[in-house]
Scaffold this active site. Structure first.
Site, PDB file in Angstrom:
ATOM      1  N   GLU A  49       1.325  -1.638  -0.194  1.00  0.00           N
ATOM      2  CA  GLU A  49      -0.058  -0.142  -0.263  1.00  0.00           C
ATOM      3  C   GLU A  49       0.891   1.288  -0.112  1.00  0.00           C
ATOM      4  OE1 GLU A  49      -1.196   3.516   0.711  1.00  0.00           O
ATOM      5  OE2 GLU A  49      -2.250   2.200   2.970  1.00  0.00           O
ATOM      6  N   CYS A  85      -1.778   9.153   3.137  1.00  0.00           N
ATOM      7  CA  CYS A  85      -1.779   8.570   1.688  1.00  0.00           C
ATOM      8  C   CYS A  85      -3.171   8.482   0.816  1.00  0.00           C
ATOM      9  CB  CYS A  85      -1.076   7.015   1.811  1.00  0.00           C
ATOM     10  SG  CYS A  85      -2.505   6.001   2.525  1.00  0.00           S
TER      11      CYS A  85
END
Length: 488
Positions: A256, A290
């Protein structure tokens, strides 16, 4: 159960024992730009011992009944709940998060994730397919993989620690957390919660190290035969290096990575709703998420009133008497300053904010006020500017005006990232159509790009990684499928 106070030196945890090492590193609080405590720095030998501890614990843990594993994880969640305020305080000290991000968002989300994955443990099962040959039968098992290495970042430590460790533990694996050097106390507190809940020694191990030792320490663990899978959350640049090492060792990895997330504001968007969601997505946790909104694509038909509404809302959310948001360290601040300077020199302008204070101004230098950056919004951006292409990871966002939805989709899909996106429109049918065309792991219609919850699979496409955390897909990531046949 009362939360233990962090020791003066944050230890490693190997095979259930806290360990200090001959080498330490300072943890710098962005609130003061000074050391808040030190942490033990693992060597590659320490890391290998952690792997060996997890390997030794695996046979017994993998055979532990699902209900027992479930109850231990649920107890760990209860302990984290009881220690919520103290753990949030550790997060604020180490990475500069505010109360809203730490105590009301990150830590509660981690607890909900832990309870969700615990509730799924008893549902792990295989299948009994009907095979072709007469007189033959088959069964498909779902089994634990072995030792799982989780490499986790600093910006939402409890969430990432739960995703990396709890999902592996739930599936019957044992694990090592390699924590960020910026938030070792947060990961120590999380690991202690699992231990205090009764998790057997060796099932979870914690190592941290100095940045200059990270490659050697991580590679030693990836290359160890007992480590069966690696999961990594962090930057795309570091993810490439880890994926390369995993590939050389034929180890699967779950990634990720970074995001450059776009919010598309259609001509029929509700301005009030959209402004709230866009600004929350851009500036929550100082933009150090993020999934944060980096790029705001505004339809030309509403560009003027929408930009005016953005400016007004930003002015009210950041009054002069309030301290600016905190960034994690001076290196991050310097990097963002370069992005802003480059954009301004190339023709962009500041819609809201001011140039980042520098060391030449003692009133606002890091040593006087910590590592802070006012919320900044840029206009006049072009696609070639680095600020439009590179992940900001700060309280910075940029706007661009587009002529139609097709142009917005093209620009949103440009660049290498594909983690999260948002579409704002009063026409749900159009919103769903646009969502199908956006190359992203998630698209949120009429809500912010920051959206992570236990029941939704989470992960990206393109340079934002592959694989999924959360929900049933997240649990499947840590199981291996085995087919067995026999003659009746």
């Amino acid at each position: 159960m009362v939360a233990p106070a962090p020791p003066a030196v944050i230890p490693l945890i190997i095979n259930g024992q806290e360990e200090l090492t001959s080498t330490t590193f300072d943890v710098i609080s962005p609130y003061t730009n000074e050391a808040c405590w030190a942490a033990a720095s693992a060597s590659s030998q320490d890391a290998i011992r952690a792997v060996e501890a997890a390997e030794a614990a695996f046979p017994a843990w993998s055979q532990t009944k699902p209900a027992v594993r479930r109850d231990i994880l649920l107890k760990a969640a209860d302990i984290l709940d009881n220690r919520l305020e103290k753990n949030a305080e550790l997060m604020r000290t180490e990475m500069g998060a505010d109360v809203g991000a730490s105590q009301l968002f990150v830590v509660p989300l981690a607890i909900r994730m832990l309870r969700e994955v615990a509730s799924r443990i008893t549902s792990i099962c295989g299948s009994v397919p009907v095979v072709e040959e007469e007189g033959q039968s088959a069964i498909v098992y779902k089994e634990a993989m072995g030792v799982i290495l989780g490499i986790v970042p600093w910006n939402a430590p409890y969430v990432f620690g739960v995703r990396a460790a709890a999902c592996a533990l739930a599936a019957g694996n044992t694990t090592i957390l390699k924590s960020s050097e910026l938030t070792p106390a947060c990961y120590w507190a999380l690991t202690r919660a699992f231990q205090d809940a009764g998790l057997p020694d060796g099932c979870i191990n914690l190592v941290a190290c100095r940045p200059q030792d990270a490659a050697e320490v991580v590679n030693a663990m990836i290359e160890h035969p007992a480590v069966k899978k690696i999961n990594f959350t962090g930057s795309t640049a570091v993810g490439r290096k880890i994926a390369r090492t995993c590939g050389q060792n034929l180890k699967p990895c779950l990634m990720e990575l970074g995001g450059k997330n776009s919010a598309i504001v259609c001509a029929d968007a509700n301005i009030e709703t959209t402004v709230k969601a866009v600004l929350a997505g851009a500036y929550l946790n100082s933009g150090q998420i993020c999934m944060a909104t980096d790029r705001i694509l505004i339809h030309s038909a509403i560009a003027q009133p929408f930009t005016h509404a953005l400016k007004s809302a930003l002015s009210s959310m950041s009054p002069p008497t309030s301290p600016p948001p905190t960034l994690v360290n001076t290196a991050s601040k310097t990097r963002v300053q370069r992005l802003i300077d480059n954009a301004l020199a190339s023709g962009a302008h500041i819609i809201h904010g001011e140039p980042i204070p520098t060391e030449s101004n003692p009133k606002t230098a890091p040593s006087a006020s910590g590592v802070r950056m006012p919320p900044t919004l840029l206009g006049g951006i072009t696609e070639s500017m680095p600020v439009w292409q590179e992940e900001a990871f700060a309280s910075l966002a940029a706007t661009m005006i587009v002529n139609d939805d097709n142009e917005a989709i093209r620009i949103a899909n440009s660049g290498g990232y594909g983690l999260s996106a948002a579409v704002f429109t009063e026409d749900l049918r159009k919103g769903l159509s646009l969502a199908r065309r956006i190359q992203s792991g998630a698209v949120h219609i009429n809500s912010m790009t920051i959206h992570d919850e236990p029941v939704l699979p989470h992960g990206g496409v393109k340079n934002s990684g592959w694989g999924r955390f959360n929900a049933s897909q997240g649990l499947e990531e840590f199981l291996v499928t085995k087919s067995v046949t026999w003659m009746d």
